[in-house]
Design a protein around this motif. Sequence first.
Motif, PDB file in Angstrom:
ATOM      1  N   LEU A 183      -6.740  -1.245  -0.986  1.00 54.69           N
ATOM      2  CA  LEU A 183      -6.215  -1.447  -2.337  1.00 54.69           C
ATOM      3  C   LEU A 183      -7.352  -1.603  -3.346  1.00 54.69           C
ATOM      4  N   GLY A 201       0.809  -1.207   0.000  1.00 53.81           N
ATOM      5  CA  GLY A 201       0.000   0.000   0.000  1.00 53.81           C
ATOM      6  C   GLY A 201       0.848   1.264   0.000  1.00 53.81           C
ATOM      7  N   THR A 202       2.100   1.140   0.419  1.00 49.95           N
ATOM      8  CA  THR A 202       3.004   2.293   0.382  1.00 49.95           C
ATOM      9  C   THR A 202       3.495   2.585  -1.028  1.00 49.95           C
ATOM     10  N   ALA A 214      -5.700  -2.376   3.649  1.00 44.61           N
ATOM     11  CA  ALA A 214      -4.836  -1.397   3.001  1.00 44.61           C
ATOM     12  C   ALA A 214      -5.572  -0.473   2.043  1.00 44.61           C
ATOM     13  N   ARG A 242     -12.640  -2.160   0.463  1.00 46.52           N
ATOM     14  CA  ARG A 242     -12.662  -1.436   1.736  1.00 46.52           C
ATOM     15  C   ARG A 242     -13.944  -0.610   1.871  1.00 46.52           C
ATOM     16  N   THR A 281      -2.120   2.006  -4.808  1.00 45.46           N
ATOM     17  CA  THR A 281      -3.311   1.212  -4.503  1.00 45.46           C
ATOM     18  C   THR A 281      -3.660   0.179  -5.567  1.00 45.46           C
TER      19      THR A 281
END
Length: 511
Positions: A139, A114-115, A137, A436, A118
């Motif tokens: 994504l 996730g850093t 995360a 999410r 996405t």
Amino acid sequence: MTSVSDRSALPGNARTHAPYADALQAAAERDSLFLSTPGHGGTTTGISAGQAEFFGEHILSLDIPPLFDGIDLGVDTPKDEALQLAAEAWGARRTWFLTNGSSQGNRMAALAIGTLGTGVVTQRSAHSSFIDGIVLAGLNPGFVYPNVDEVNGIAHGVTPDSLRQAIASHPETVSAVYLVTPSYFGAIADVRALAEVAHEAGAALIVDAAWGAHFGFHPDLPESPVTLGADIVIMSTHKLAGSFTQSALLHLGDTEFANRLEPALARAFMMTSSTSENAHLMASIDIARRDLVNSRDAISYSLENIRHIRARIEGSEHYHLLSGDFMNHADVVDIDPFRLPIDITSTGLDGHAVRKRLTEDFDIFAEMATATTIVALIGVGKSPDLGRLFDALDAMRLENTETRPAEAVAASAGAVTASAGIPALPSAGKLVALPRDAYFADSELVPAAEAIGRTSVSSLAAYPPGIPNVLPGEEITAETVEFLQAVAASPTGHVRGGVDSTLATFRVLKG
């Protein structure tokens, strides 16, 4: 097939030493008075008597909490040495011991990538724990579909071309790719070529190699994905490599993404691990690593035994080893010899019924089943006598033949998928919302019939093997409802994430 490296080149202490386990043993042998957690204090008196009677006093004495001087407190500790030896053994830049299984590793990987961004492409047959990570995360997943043997209900791997196409068709820049190899049935994808495709697109490659912790420790075993260009590799040492259940590893490859991923993985580890990690599990990983390094002779003997088993299956009039056909698929470049997918249709029973009968009537536990197949798993270095399994299969086959007309047995063997009562694996519904967003949205429970066409807020995965059939944000189809209810009703089936055990209701986005 070639090994990762020449293990004989490892330093002597790497071959004889299990530093974390040794330090734990030394601490357990001290006459310490524990006025701290755990409450049993490593003794057999008082409330601990039942624990000691069941597990043994030595197990209690080894249950030492974290941040213990001489084990994991300070710098250059025995735990640090154990982690470094593990990284060296598997060819990684850095390795983490996982006490929440490969499921923890999958969630770590999702949080870490996730850093990078996405956009992620994931193999559709990913384990449900990675879908959990996608939710955590935030994504945006696109999917690459594995080759599926519809007759036998087996998902294999993906080809470089299919991965390239999936990356190109994703609506946003893909920052990471998540693939599964080896498969649950022992099929191995071309990790080197797949890593090249991912890296050409500027994406990191995560490999769920939960079933491949033993790869690279013998010249007749496949290479480890850690050394084939993967950036993150997750392995369950408990599956075939001998450590305790729930123990696993996450490896960071020495790749162009390592500098960015290492701090992200370290933070993800803190977020997903317990602050009271179990000492038994970590010692078990340490010992498994030591023993794998020294396992060449045991693996050689085991592989020779497996060759005889495979020859017996292939020479049988009644049974067939499906992995013998795996190499005919473009997505498969090798097989894991320690997994034996056996076609049992000649029994006239479906695989789920055979697996249940093996457990209940013969005290034999097969790893998993499909309508046509049972999968026998052999631990690395183990050489079990499978005559007991073949005798049990023959007993069921003969019993079925004697109680049913020959033409009925033949017909059931030819159409065993239908007799299993479990429909074919359904295609995924359309992703209409980010996982999410759907997970945290207002939801409601509706009867199964009313859930068709609605958007799921749950991740629903048929077990075994735990591959999600519905993701948060996906449309629920009639085929999926039928499939999941059939699995839930089967003798050995279970659906993770279901609101109720029969899947009479589904949780969907509020209409």
